[in-house]
Design a protein around this motif. Structure first.
Motif, PDB file in Angstrom:
ATOM      1  N   UNK A  94      27.045  17.673 -57.103  1.00  0.00           N
ATOM      2  CA  UNK A  94      27.541  17.495 -55.732  1.00  0.00           C
ATOM      3  C   UNK A  94      26.691  18.215 -54.697  1.00  0.00           C
ATOM      4  N   UNK A  95      25.951  19.254 -55.108  1.00  0.00           N
ATOM      5  CA  UNK A  95      25.099  19.993 -54.181  1.00  0.00           C
ATOM      6  C   UNK A  95      23.727  20.224 -54.820  1.00  0.00           C
ATOM      7  N   UNK A  96      22.911  19.178 -54.904  1.00  0.00           N
ATOM      8  CA  UNK A  96      21.566  19.357 -55.480  1.00  0.00           C
ATOM      9  C   UNK A  96      20.734  20.306 -54.651  1.00  0.00           C
ATOM     10  N   UNK A  97      19.778  20.993 -55.270  1.00  0.00           N
ATOM     11  CA  UNK A  97      18.948  21.988 -54.595  1.00  0.00           C
ATOM     12  C   UNK A  97      17.801  21.301 -53.864  1.00  0.00           C
ATOM     13  N   UNK A  98      17.740  21.511 -52.569  1.00  0.00           N
ATOM     14  CA  UNK A  98      16.615  21.044 -51.767  1.00  0.00           C
ATOM     15  C   UNK A  98      15.995  22.263 -51.081  1.00  0.00           C
ATOM     16  N   UNK A  99      15.542  23.220 -51.877  1.00  0.00           N
ATOM     17  CA  UNK A  99      15.094  24.504 -51.337  1.00  0.00           C
ATOM     18  C   UNK A  99      13.872  24.374 -50.425  1.00  0.00           C
ATOM     19  N   UNK A 100      13.106  23.315 -50.614  1.00  0.00           N
ATOM     20  CA  UNK A 100      11.877  23.175 -49.838  1.00  0.00           C
ATOM     21  C   UNK A 100      12.128  22.731 -48.392  1.00  0.00           C
ATOM     22  N   UNK A 101      13.317  22.197 -48.119  1.00  0.00           N
ATOM     23  CA  UNK A 101      13.610  21.692 -46.771  1.00  0.00           C
ATOM     24  C   UNK A 101      14.448  22.694 -45.989  1.00  0.00           C
ATOM     25  N   UNK A 102      14.066  22.942 -44.743  1.00  0.00           N
ATOM     26  CA  UNK A 102      14.837  23.804 -43.848  1.00  0.00           C
ATOM     27  C   UNK A 102      15.281  23.000 -42.635  1.00  0.00           C
ATOM     28  N   UNK A 103      16.515  23.181 -42.244  1.00  0.00           N
ATOM     29  CA  UNK A 103      16.978  22.507 -41.038  1.00  0.00           C
ATOM     30  C   UNK A 103      16.261  23.081 -39.818  1.00  0.00           C
ATOM     31  N   UNK A 104      15.945  22.206 -38.886  1.00  0.00           N
ATOM     32  CA  UNK A 104      15.233  22.620 -37.680  1.00  0.00           C
ATOM     33  C   UNK A 104      16.138  23.491 -36.807  1.00  0.00           C
TER      34      UNK A 104
ATOM     35  N   UNK B  61      14.214  16.152 -25.032  1.00  0.00           N
ATOM     36  CA  UNK B  61      13.740  17.511 -25.289  1.00  0.00           C
ATOM     37  C   UNK B  61      13.402  17.606 -26.774  1.00  0.00           C
ATOM     38  N   UNK B  62      12.120  17.738 -27.038  1.00  0.00           N
ATOM     39  CA  UNK B  62      11.640  17.797 -28.428  1.00  0.00           C
ATOM     40  C   UNK B  62      11.173  19.219 -28.723  1.00  0.00           C
ATOM     41  N   UNK B  63      11.793  19.837 -29.724  1.00  0.00           N
ATOM     42  CA  UNK B  63      11.469  21.202 -30.104  1.00  0.00           C
ATOM     43  C   UNK B  63      10.739  21.205 -31.440  1.00  0.00           C
ATOM     44  N   UNK B  64       9.563  21.801 -31.455  1.00  0.00           N
ATOM     45  CA  UNK B  64       8.764  21.817 -32.685  1.00  0.00           C
ATOM     46  C   UNK B  64       9.356  22.786 -33.699  1.00  0.00           C
ATOM     47  N   UNK B  65       8.929  22.611 -34.927  1.00  0.00           N
ATOM     48  CA  UNK B  65       9.256  23.608 -35.943  1.00  0.00           C
ATOM     49  C   UNK B  65       8.350  24.815 -35.747  1.00  0.00           C
ATOM     50  N   UNK B  66       8.807  25.950 -36.268  1.00  0.00           N
ATOM     51  CA  UNK B  66       8.015  27.167 -36.182  1.00  0.00           C
ATOM     52  C   UNK B  66       7.980  27.814 -37.559  1.00  0.00           C
ATOM     53  N   UNK B  67       7.402  28.998 -37.638  1.00  0.00           N
ATOM     54  CA  UNK B  67       7.254  29.664 -38.925  1.00  0.00           C
ATOM     55  C   UNK B  67       8.597  29.865 -39.613  1.00  0.00           C
ATOM     56  N   UNK B  68       9.639  30.126 -38.824  1.00  0.00           N
ATOM     57  CA  UNK B  68      10.947  30.454 -39.404  1.00  0.00           C
ATOM     58  C   UNK B  68      11.691  29.235 -39.953  1.00  0.00           C
ATOM     59  N   UNK B  69      11.350  28.031 -39.508  1.00  0.00           N
ATOM     60  CA  UNK B  69      12.049  26.854 -40.044  1.00  0.00           C
ATOM     61  C   UNK B  69      11.068  25.804 -40.570  1.00  0.00           C
ATOM     62  N   UNK B  70       9.872  26.266 -40.926  1.00  0.00           N
ATOM     63  CA  UNK B  70       8.831  25.348 -41.397  1.00  0.00           C
ATOM     64  C   UNK B  70       9.169  24.774 -42.770  1.00  0.00           C
ATOM     65  N   UNK B  71       9.954  25.495 -43.534  1.00  0.00           N
ATOM     66  CA  UNK B  71      10.259  25.049 -44.892  1.00  0.00           C
ATOM     67  C   UNK B  71       9.386  25.769 -45.903  1.00  0.00           C
ATOM     68  N   UNK B  72       9.647  25.516 -47.160  1.00  0.00           N
ATOM     69  CA  UNK B  72       8.951  26.201 -48.248  1.00  0.00           C
ATOM     70  C   UNK B  72       8.064  25.207 -48.997  1.00  0.00           C
ATOM     71  N   UNK B  73       7.072  25.712 -49.729  1.00  0.00           N
ATOM     72  CA  UNK B  73       6.237  24.795 -50.510  1.00  0.00           C
ATOM     73  C   UNK B  73       7.094  23.912 -51.409  1.00  0.00           C
ATOM     74  N   UNK B  74       6.839  22.630 -51.359  1.00  0.00           N
ATOM     75  CA  UNK B  74       7.635  21.695 -52.154  1.00  0.00           C
ATOM     76  C   UNK B  74       6.811  21.089 -53.268  1.00  0.00           C
ATOM     77  N   UNK B  75       7.274  21.218 -54.483  1.00  0.00           N
ATOM     78  CA  UNK B  75       6.575  20.654 -55.623  1.00  0.00           C
ATOM     79  C   UNK B  75       7.392  19.532 -56.253  1.00  0.00           C
ATOM     80  N   UNK B  76       8.208  18.887 -55.408  1.00  0.00           N
ATOM     81  CA  UNK B  76       9.022  17.757 -55.855  1.00  0.00           C
ATOM     82  C   UNK B  76       8.576  16.526 -55.078  1.00  0.00           C
ATOM     83  N   UNK B  77       8.236  15.478 -55.784  1.00  0.00           N
ATOM     84  CA  UNK B  77       7.728  14.258 -55.156  1.00  0.00           C
ATOM     85  C   UNK B  77       8.559  13.053 -55.569  1.00  0.00           C
TER      86      UNK B  77
END
Length: 404
Positions: free
Chosen positions: A381-391, A308-324
């Motif tokens: 110990x808790x770096x910021x990964x604001x651009x990633x959202x858990x599915x 069962x594969x569930x796609x991401x949607x608007x609510x868990x798509x994540x935020x613009x990421x400017x970290x590479x």
């Protein structure tokens, strides 16, 4: 009495003459000021026109490269971008690509300009950033008293002809050359709540070994940071429980099957039944994980032999990421294993967003590779990964948003 009257008249006349003279001089002064402003405006307009005209002429010098690459649908290819950079570099300007994938041409000119900024000397330089559509963004940089003025323009193509336009002009809110990472950061101050075009860039000035760049392009960039937690959590082959395999199914599907993934998402939560062999082939191409373990870690339905594969949607798509990510070192461990030292780069120059990690890769005899482990090395110990959202699961989404 009469003499006193005559004296009063003379005094009044002198006052009137003096007032008229002062008014006349003031009027002349206002006229001169307006004339000076008009002249400054005219000179600036002429300067802008000259810059735009020169940009269009520079583009014509690589027009043949542009046209051939466009025919092959290869404008965003590194070879095309490298060729365009070389032509611009022949004109004596510092040039780099917007993705920082190719070493800057004439970096010494940016170093010299930065020295002038730090010493509060006058200086000027033009910087070109080649884009993935065959154009470029041009930065006219001028410094005086330690402040940096930026004139930004762009060059694009319209109906096969180069077309340059002025974008904006501003005093750099941030100008910083980070000599440890080799990056230059330029930021335009934006009002609070502004949601328009980003006002910052990060430009690699110092060269990076081409072998490290290739390792980054091959093993790290395909997954990246935004839409997968592969490099954002600690794991190894003995414990893959924290890795989101659905993220990786999306990321690597096309490289395994040579086509776009058929499971569409319209920013609504969608659930598909993916045949077990299809899902397992993608994941097991890049991980040494046995089938039973994978089925335990993912939503496997044994009765239908599907995931069962569930796609991401608007609510868990994540935020613009400017970290590479950027590979800064490589160590051979033996047995076909490589340890890559990776550092993140924040275009916004936000230290809290940057981190380092190590990734171990297993090279396979057929030319493929597998991920063996990832370990976060940052001291936070808790770096910021604001651009990633858990599915979100379907249940979580329905509970939070009512299924709509």
């Amino acid at each position: 009495m009469r003499r006193r009257f005559v004296l009063v008249i003379c005094v009044i006349a002198m006052i009137l003459l003096t007032s008229c003279s002062s008014a006349e001089q003031e009027g002349k002064s206002d006229l001169n000021g307006d004339a000076e402003k008009d002249m400054e405006f005219s000179e600036k307009a002429d300067s802008i026109d000259s810059i735009l005209a020169e940009s269009e002429q520079l583009a014509r010098e690589y027009q043949e490269i542009y046209e051939k690459a466009k025919e092959r649908d290869a404008l965003d290819g590194l070879d095309t971008i490298r060729s365009i950079m070389a032509i611009l570099g022949e004109s004596g300007y510092p040039v780099v690509d917007t993705e920082n994938q190719i070493n800057m041409i004439h970096p010494e000119m940016i170093r010299e300009f930065n020295d002038a900024v730090e010493a509060k000397r006058d200086g000027a330089v033009s910087l070109f950033l080649v884009t993935k559509d065959g154009g470029f963004v041009r930065y006219e940089l001028m410094t005086e008293g330690g402040k940096v003025q930026v004139e930004r323009s762009s060059l694009g193509w319209e109906k096969g002809e180069p077309c340059a336009e002025m974008l904006d002009s501003y005093e750099a809110h941030t100008w910083r050359m980070d000599k440890e990472s080799g990056y230059l950061y330029i930021e335009k101050e934006q009002p609070a709540g502004y949601d328009g075009a980003i006002g910052f860039i990060a430009v690699r000035v110092e060269p990076l070994d081409e072998e490290l760049r290739e390792l980054n392009r091959k093993y790290i960039l395909p997954a990246g940071y935004r839409h997968t937690n592969l490099f954002l959590t600690d794991w190894d082959e003995s414990d893959l429980g924290g890795v989101d395999f659905y993220d990786l199914f999306e990321v690597f599907y096309s490289s395994v099957y040579g086509k776009d993934m058929p499971y569409e998402s319209d920013f609504q939560k969608q659930t598909y039944e993916v045949p077990a062999e299809e899902f397992e082939t993608v994941i097991q191409t890049f991980f040494d994980i046995d089938t039973d373990t994978l089925r335990d870690l993912a939503a496997y339905d044994g009765s239908a032999s599907v995931y069962e594969y569930t796609t991401r949607c608007l609510e868990d798509w994540g935020h613009p990421g400017f970290v590479t990510p950027e590979v800064r070192g490589c160590e051979e461990l033996g047995g076909g294993m490589l340890r890559l030292q990776v550092s993140s780069v924040s275009q916004q120059d936000i230290a809290e967003e940057t981190f380092s990690h190590e990734v171990v890769i297993r090279l396979l005899p057929d030319g493929g590779y597998q991920y063996v482990l990832n370990r976060i090395l940052t001291s936070d110990p808790e770096p910021r990964f604001d651009w990633y959202s858990e599915r979100l699961t379907v249940e979580e989404w329905e509970a939070e948003y009512g299924g709509s």
